[in-house]
Design a protein around this motif. Structure first.
Motif, PDB file in Angstrom:
ATOM      1  N   VAL A  90     -20.549 -16.110  40.379  1.00 37.23           N
ATOM      2  CA  VAL A  90     -21.425 -16.576  39.293  1.00 37.23           C
ATOM      3  C   VAL A  90     -22.415 -17.602  39.837  1.00 37.23           C
ATOM      4  CG1 VAL A  90     -21.489 -17.883  37.129  1.00 37.23           C
ATOM      5  CG2 VAL A  90     -19.811 -16.033  37.428  1.00 37.23           C
ATOM      6  N   ALA A  91     -21.932 -18.566  40.609  1.00 41.49           N
ATOM      7  CA  ALA A  91     -22.818 -19.591  41.185  1.00 41.49           C
ATOM      8  C   ALA A  91     -23.854 -18.971  42.114  1.00 41.49           C
ATOM      9  CB  ALA A  91     -21.996 -20.641  41.929  1.00 41.49           C
ATOM     10  N   TYR A  92     -23.424 -18.032  42.944  1.00 41.54           N
ATOM     11  CA  TYR A  92     -24.325 -17.328  43.868  1.00 41.54           C
ATOM     12  C   TYR A  92     -25.417 -16.603  43.079  1.00 41.54           C
ATOM     13  CZ  TYR A  92     -25.723 -13.829  47.369  1.00 41.54           C
ATOM     14  OH  TYR A  92     -26.425 -13.032  48.222  1.00 41.54           O
ATOM     15  N   LEU A  93     -25.038 -15.980  41.974  1.00 42.11           N
ATOM     16  CA  LEU A  93     -26.014 -15.234  41.178  1.00 42.11           C
ATOM     17  C   LEU A  93     -26.938 -16.151  40.379  1.00 42.11           C
ATOM     18  CD1 LEU A  93     -23.730 -12.276  40.105  1.00 42.11           C
ATOM     19  CD2 LEU A  93     -25.717 -12.179  41.641  1.00 42.11           C
ATOM     20  N   VAL A  94     -26.458 -17.333  39.997  1.00 42.29           N
ATOM     21  CA  VAL A  94     -27.353 -18.326  39.374  1.00 42.29           C
ATOM     22  C   VAL A  94     -28.450 -18.685  40.372  1.00 42.29           C
ATOM     23  CG1 VAL A  94     -27.538 -20.733  38.611  1.00 42.29           C
ATOM     24  CG2 VAL A  94     -25.691 -19.286  37.737  1.00 42.29           C
ATOM     25  N   LEU A  95     -28.030 -19.010  41.590  1.00 42.54           N
ATOM     26  CA  LEU A  95     -28.999 -19.354  42.628  1.00 42.54           C
ATOM     27  C   LEU A  95     -29.928 -18.180  42.924  1.00 42.54           C
ATOM     28  CD1 LEU A  95     -30.025 -21.370  44.722  1.00 42.54           C
ATOM     29  CD2 LEU A  95     -28.286 -20.486  46.293  1.00 42.54           C
ATOM     30  N   GLY A  96     -29.370 -16.982  43.060  1.00 35.13           N
ATOM     31  CA  GLY A  96     -30.183 -15.791  43.343  1.00 35.13           C
ATOM     32  C   GLY A  96     -31.195 -15.514  42.249  1.00 35.13           C
ATOM     33  N   THR A  97     -30.783 -15.677  41.005  1.00 36.98           N
ATOM     34  CA  THR A  97     -31.697 -15.449  39.889  1.00 36.98           C
ATOM     35  C   THR A  97     -32.840 -16.460  39.919  1.00 36.98           C
ATOM     36  OG1 THR A  97     -29.906 -14.528  38.542  1.00 36.98           O
ATOM     37  CG2 THR A  97     -31.874 -15.287  37.376  1.00 36.98           C
ATOM     38  N   ILE A  98     -32.508 -17.719  40.136  1.00 36.63           N
ATOM     39  CA  ILE A  98     -33.543 -18.760  40.213  1.00 36.63           C
ATOM     40  C   ILE A  98     -34.514 -18.463  41.349  1.00 36.63           C
ATOM     41  CG2 ILE A  98     -33.974 -21.202  40.738  1.00 36.63           C
ATOM     42  CD1 ILE A  98     -31.281 -21.765  39.243  1.00 36.63           C
ATOM     43  N   LEU A  99     -33.983 -18.148  42.524  1.00 37.32           N
ATOM     44  CA  LEU A  99     -34.853 -17.865  43.673  1.00 37.32           C
ATOM     45  C   LEU A  99     -35.738 -16.652  43.431  1.00 37.32           C
ATOM     46  CD1 LEU A  99     -32.427 -18.634  46.635  1.00 37.32           C
ATOM     47  CD2 LEU A  99     -34.350 -20.023  45.816  1.00 37.32           C
ATOM     48  N   ASN A 100     -35.204 -15.629  42.777  1.00 38.38           N
ATOM     49  CA  ASN A 100     -36.011 -14.446  42.492  1.00 38.38           C
ATOM     50  C   ASN A 100     -37.061 -14.715  41.414  1.00 38.38           C
ATOM     51  OD1 ASN A 100     -35.111 -12.407  44.310  1.00 38.38           O
ATOM     52  ND2 ASN A 100     -33.202 -12.300  43.170  1.00 38.38           N
ATOM     53  N   LEU A 101     -36.814 -15.678  40.561  1.00 38.66           N
ATOM     54  CA  LEU A 101     -37.805 -16.031  39.544  1.00 38.66           C
ATOM     55  C   LEU A 101     -38.937 -16.892  40.096  1.00 38.66           C
ATOM     56  CD1 LEU A 101     -35.473 -16.763  36.503  1.00 38.66           C
ATOM     57  CD2 LEU A 101     -37.168 -14.922  36.675  1.00 38.66           C
ATOM     58  N   ILE A 102     -38.661 -17.677  41.156  1.00 39.46           N
ATOM     59  CA  ILE A 102     -39.690 -18.591  41.662  1.00 39.46           C
ATOM     60  C   ILE A 102     -40.351 -18.106  42.957  1.00 39.46           C
ATOM     61  CG2 ILE A 102     -38.613 -20.586  40.571  1.00 39.46           C
ATOM     62  CD1 ILE A 102     -37.599 -21.425  43.384  1.00 39.46           C
ATOM     63  N   THR A 103     -39.945 -16.939  43.457  1.00 43.15           N
ATOM     64  CA  THR A 103     -40.518 -16.439  44.697  1.00 43.15           C
ATOM     65  C   THR A 103     -42.012 -16.151  44.554  1.00 43.15           C
ATOM     66  OG1 THR A 103     -40.344 -14.731  46.405  1.00 43.15           O
ATOM     67  CG2 THR A 103     -39.910 -14.043  44.150  1.00 43.15           C
ATOM     68  N   ARG A 104     -42.701 -16.203  45.667  1.00 40.64           N
ATOM     69  CA  ARG A 104     -44.123 -15.843  45.675  1.00 40.64           C
ATOM     70  C   ARG A 104     -44.323 -14.336  45.573  1.00 40.64           C
ATOM     71  NH1 ARG A 104     -46.048 -18.403  50.898  1.00 40.64           N
ATOM     72  NH2 ARG A 104     -44.211 -19.703  51.025  1.00 40.64           N
ATOM     73  N   SER A 105     -43.291 -13.581  45.897  1.00 34.16           N
ATOM     74  CA  SER A 105     -43.381 -12.124  45.879  1.00 34.16           C
ATOM     75  C   SER A 105     -43.341 -11.599  44.442  1.00 34.16           C
ATOM     76  CB  SER A 105     -42.224 -11.509  46.670  1.00 34.16           C
ATOM     77  OG  SER A 105     -42.161 -10.118  46.454  1.00 34.16           O
ATOM     78  N   VAL A 106     -44.430 -10.989  44.028  1.00 38.35           N
ATOM     79  CA  VAL A 106     -44.514 -10.414  42.685  1.00 38.35           C
ATOM     80  C   VAL A 106     -43.429  -9.352  42.502  1.00 38.35           C
ATOM     81  CG1 VAL A 106     -45.974  -9.031  41.147  1.00 38.35           C
ATOM     82  CG2 VAL A 106     -46.973 -10.877  42.498  1.00 38.35           C
ATOM     83  N   TRP A 107     -43.211  -8.541  43.529  1.00 38.17           N
ATOM     84  CA  TRP A 107     -42.235  -7.456  43.429  1.00 38.17           C
ATOM     85  C   TRP A 107     -40.819  -7.987  43.282  1.00 38.17           C
ATOM     86  CZ3 TRP A 107     -43.938  -3.232  41.737  1.00 38.17           C
ATOM     87  CH2 TRP A 107     -45.224  -2.811  42.060  1.00 38.17           C
ATOM     88  N   GLU A 108     -40.491  -9.053  43.961  1.00 39.90           N
ATOM     89  CA  GLU A 108     -39.161  -9.643  43.790  1.00 39.90           C
ATOM     90  C   GLU A 108     -38.979 -10.168  42.374  1.00 39.90           C
ATOM     91  OE1 GLU A 108     -36.932 -11.832  47.022  1.00 39.90           O
ATOM     92  OE2 GLU A 108     -39.002 -11.916  47.754  1.00 39.90           O
ATOM     93  N   ARG A 109     -39.998 -10.808  41.851  1.00 40.51           N
ATOM     94  CA  ARG A 109     -39.905 -11.297  40.467  1.00 40.51           C
ATOM     95  C   ARG A 109     -39.747 -10.134  39.502  1.00 40.51           C
ATOM     96  NH1 ARG A 109     -44.137 -14.606  42.085  1.00 40.51           N
ATOM     97  NH2 ARG A 109     -45.617 -13.434  40.814  1.00 40.51           N
ATOM     98  N   ARG A 110     -40.500  -9.079  39.710  1.00 41.53           N
ATOM     99  CA  ARG A 110     -40.465  -7.933  38.798  1.00 41.53           C
ATOM    100  C   ARG A 110     -39.163  -7.145  38.877  1.00 41.53           C
ATOM    101  NH1 ARG A 110     -46.507  -5.370  39.571  1.00 41.53           N
ATOM    102  NH2 ARG A 110     -47.606  -7.049  38.495  1.00 41.53           N
ATOM    103  N   ILE A 111     -38.637  -6.971  40.071  1.00 41.83           N
ATOM    104  CA  ILE A 111     -37.458  -6.115  40.259  1.00 41.83           C
ATOM    105  C   ILE A 111     -36.180  -6.933  40.351  1.00 41.83           C
ATOM    106  CG2 ILE A 111     -36.348  -4.429  41.772  1.00 41.83           C
ATOM    107  CD1 ILE A 111     -39.236  -3.651  42.695  1.00 41.83           C
ATOM    108  N   TRP A 112     -36.095  -7.795  41.356  1.00 41.33           N
ATOM    109  CA  TRP A 112     -34.821  -8.430  41.680  1.00 41.33           C
ATOM    110  C   TRP A 112     -34.436  -9.551  40.734  1.00 41.33           C
ATOM    111  CZ3 TRP A 112     -32.515  -4.839  43.750  1.00 41.33           C
ATOM    112  CH2 TRP A 112     -33.095  -4.029  44.720  1.00 41.33           C
ATOM    113  N   ALA A 113     -35.402 -10.196  40.096  1.00 45.62           N
ATOM    114  CA  ALA A 113     -35.038 -11.234  39.116  1.00 45.62           C
ATOM    115  C   ALA A 113     -34.246 -10.611  37.970  1.00 45.62           C
ATOM    116  CB  ALA A 113     -36.280 -11.946  38.601  1.00 45.62           C
ATOM    117  N   LEU A 114     -34.681  -9.462  37.489  1.00 51.28           N
ATOM    118  CA  LEU A 114     -33.970  -8.780  36.408  1.00 51.28           C
ATOM    119  C   LEU A 114     -32.596  -8.293  36.879  1.00 51.28           C
ATOM    120  CD1 LEU A 114     -33.832  -7.669  33.557  1.00 51.28           C
ATOM    121  CD2 LEU A 114     -35.004  -5.605  34.394  1.00 51.28           C
ATOM    122  N   VAL A 115     -32.549  -7.726  38.074  1.00 58.16           N
ATOM    123  CA  VAL A 115     -31.272  -7.226  38.600  1.00 58.16           C
ATOM    124  C   VAL A 115     -30.269  -8.377  38.741  1.00 58.16           C
ATOM    125  CG1 VAL A 115     -30.143  -6.176  40.614  1.00 58.16           C
ATOM    126  CG2 VAL A 115     -32.272  -5.198  39.728  1.00 58.16           C
TER     127      VAL A 115
END
Length: 129
Positions: A90-115
């Motif tokens: 759960v903690a790992y995924l909290v961090l992963g979600t935050i990182l995917n939401l703030i990344t400069r990569s548009v594709w990561e925000r669009r795909i991996w933030a939701l995943v």
């Protein structure tokens, strides 16, 4: 409640398999580097990053086993370990979600933030049951 845990476990497993397959693709040289690591390595990953993908695959598989064990669907002998280990996921995924939401990569925000958000939600459901 059983159906919610079962549905969450199935959804988590499906999502983590997608992430694992993506990592396998990166490891074998599929040119999807712009969809990971903030797009730092567009195209094919360098060899060192491909090895990092292999490590990531092992970590993701371990996470999947823990979640399935906590849900009572796989390796019941791990259930005591999974009771605690699920909270690290759960903690790992909290961090992963935050990182995917703030990344400069548009594709990561669009795909991996939701995943990662969906994986986070399903892992929390499993953790609290």
């Amino acid at each position: 409640m059983v159906i919610i845990v079962l549905t969450s476990a199935i959804a988590f497993t499906f999502l983590i398999l997608i992430v694992i397959l993506f990592q396998v693709a990166l490891a074998v040289g599929v040119p999807w580097g712009e969809y990971a690591m903030g797009g730092k390595f567009p195209g094919k990953y360098p060899i060192s990053m491909r090895f990092a993908c292999i490590v990531q695959i092992a970590i993701l598989a371990f996470m999947g086993i823990i979640v399935l064990s906590k849900a009572g669907l796989f390796w019941p002998q791990w259930s005591v370990f999974a009771e605690t280990a699920i909270w690290f996921i759960v903690a790992y995924l909290v961090l992963g979600t935050i990182l995917n939401l703030i990344t400069r990569s548009v594709w990561e925000r669009r795909i991996w933030a939701l995943v990662t958000l969906l994986m986070l939600i399903t892992s929390i459901i499993i953790a609290i049951t």
